[in-house]
Write an enzyme that holds these catalytic residues in place. Structure first.
Site: not given
Length: 544
Positions: A183, A479
């Protein structure tokens, strides 16, 4: 001295280091004076205040950070944790100690599970620290208040800290732990902060030490000379030209559509502002995570319609629910798994609970019918042609004509010819493909050096998919985070990628880099990197 990590983006930064403060010390085990109910009320009040604070931070942050912070806010109100805290207080623990022990117990459980849940452990730790700080009446650990620009160094950053970084003060970011898909890395990219993560030797750096970060090669130069800084700035200037606008294409005019990865309708504005030509990855988990029951078809349809309408006439590829044992849902459970990253997740999980998948496909088809977006669906964690056949057939039976799969499992790459004989397209999820190819948990800083999509083994798997796409005449997109690395994006095109999808903040750099290369040159770079033995050699080969 030069330290090695994994760069996020391609920028440079230099300045004095400021270290994050140490965590709040572990509470003692002394016996309390207050009665149990009073003490439990203190704990509940502290956690409620933390939940409200995190929710407010989420609303201010927006974008990808909002989802992370909202999840943390929910953790602070988790009924199971509250029950555990109450039980510990009843044995004589103080509120501080009970919060620490309850959260620590849950953290250890998540760490043992690995993968996505191991990442959640760090988020839990941050919630506990904030709650204990409130109970003690002190400030929670966070980014230090400094009156001059600085490079922040931390073991890893909690999502709340990353989301609230003052980019006018924080020149760059170094983390000792974490990897390129943590993150911290993802939020740093979304805020366009120069970062180098997984720099294990950075633990020795003292405050005010001068450093030079070069994210393009993942290095941290300690006590750089003026010549070092000047050379880095020249390299950066050489990589940057006036950022073009318009569609993604190569120097010879070959079209390479540049798409956005989005996680919720609130991400739409950033994607459009940055010139996304559509959506290459629409993550749908935001509707499911934290819910006690699956959202209804109508609820899903409303959210999907918002995204599809915003990208009218453009491509929108929807990833069906990517959940399972590593992202446990109350309505999608398969029991305890010792290694959930290799268990019932992605298509495996929704196939076992097919009514959830059918409802989602029904909602997507209905929402698509209400707009003119070019909607397609893709299933996560597909292993082979048999799973491809199952999903594509099911999608088409629900009125969705464009159906593909995500290549995240090495077996899917090895069977790409068969897979692309069935699917309309393949989208390569490089984060998981790298994790599984190199047997390195993408959330563990101790193996962050393995979590590198430049590894020739990963690139060879991508080459197999690219060749299968060329032979079948089917589209091959990328992606994962690899698509956001400008030079690697060129290599991916050379390996056969026909579109690239990324965080909106990366679109400009990738668009700029693509226009400096022809397809012939991209293919030549791809040949060079495939002969390398290590990620570092592959990067060097691409730079020429």
């Amino acid at each position: 001295m030069r330290l090695q990590g994994v760069g996020v983006g391609r920028g440079i930064a230099h300045g004095p280091v400021v270290r994050m403060p140490d965590p709040i010390p572990e509470p003692g085990t002394e016996h309390r004076d207050a009665d149990a109910e009073t003490e439990f009320s203190r704990a509940v009040s502290a956690l409620q205040a933390v939940a409200v604070d995190l929710s407010e931070r989420a609303d201010r942050a927006g974008g990808e950070a909002k989802g992370v912070l909202d999840a943390q806010s929910m953790m602070a109100q988790d009924p199971a944790l509250l029950d555990d805290i109450r039980s510990r207080i009843s044995t004589g623990r103080t509120a501080e100690r009970a919060v620490f022990e309850a959260f620590h117990g849950f953290q250890q459980m998540l760490i043992s599970m690995g993968g996505y849940m191991a990442e959640r452990a760090a988020d839990l730790g941050d919630v506990a620290q904030r709650a204990i700080a409130r109970l003690r009446g002190v400030a929670a650990p966070g980014v230090p208040e400094v009156d001059h620009p600085f490079v922040l160094i931390a073991h890893d950053l909690a999502p709340a800290d990353t989301a609230s970084l003052d980019i006018t003060k924080v020149l760059g970011l170094i983390t000792i732990g974490g990897g390129p898909t943590s993150h911290t890395a993802i939020l740093a990219r979304s805020k366009a902060i120069v970062a180098v993560v997984g720099v294990t030797d950075a633990a020795t750096l003292a405050d005010e030490t001068s450093v030079l970060l070069d994210a393009s090669d993942g290095t941290v130069t300690v006590d750089p000379s003026p010549d070092d800084i000047a050379a880095a700035e020249r390299r950066l200037a050489a990589r940057r030209v006036a950022a073009p606008t318009g569609p993604g294409k190569l120097a010879d005019g070959t079209a390479i559509p540049l798409l956005a990865n989005i996680g919720r309708p609130s991400d739409i504005a950033d994607a459009l502002l940055c010139g996304a030509e559509g959506v290459g990855l629409f993550r749908t988990e935001f509707l499911f995570l934290g819910a006690e029951s699956a959202p209804t078809v109508a609820e899903q349809q409303e959210h999907y319609r918002t995204v599809f309408a915003a990208f009218g006439g453009k491509r929108v590829l929807v990833r069906t629910l990517d959940a399972g044992s590593d992202k446990p849902l109350a309505f999608l459970t398969t029991g305890h798994e010792d290694n959930p990253a290799l268990g019932m997740r992605g298509l495996r999980a929704t196939r076992a609970h097919e009514h959830i998948l059918r409802d989602q496909l029904t909602a997507i088809a209905a929402a698509a019918a209400e707009t003119d977006a070019e909607v397609g669906v893709m299933a996560p964690m597909v292993a082979d042609a048999a799973e491809t056949e199952y999903f594509v057939t099911l999608a088409r039976s629900h009125g969705i004509p464009v159906a593909g799969v995500m290549a995240e499992v090495p077996s899917c790459a090895l069977m790409a010819g068969q897979v692309l004989g069935i699917a309309d397209f393949v989208s390569i999820g490089t984060n998981d493909l790298t994790q599984y190819a190199l047997a390195a948990d993408r959330q563990l800083g101790t193996v962050a050096s393995y979590q590198d999509p430049w590894h020739p083994a990963v690139l060879r798997l991508i080459q197999l998919i690219g060749k299968a796409g060329t032979q079948s005449g089917r589209a091959v997109g990328v992606c994962g985070e690899a698509a956001a690395d400008p030079l690697l994006a060129v290599v991916l095109v050379g390996l056969g990628a026909t579109s690239l999808s990324m965080a909106p903040s990366a679109l400009a750099d990738v668009r700029t880099e693509l226009r400096q290369h022809t397809l012939e040159h991209a293919k030549a770079l791809a040949v060079r990197v495939l002969d390398a033995s290590t990620p570092a050699e592959a990067r060097a080969a691409a730079r020429g």
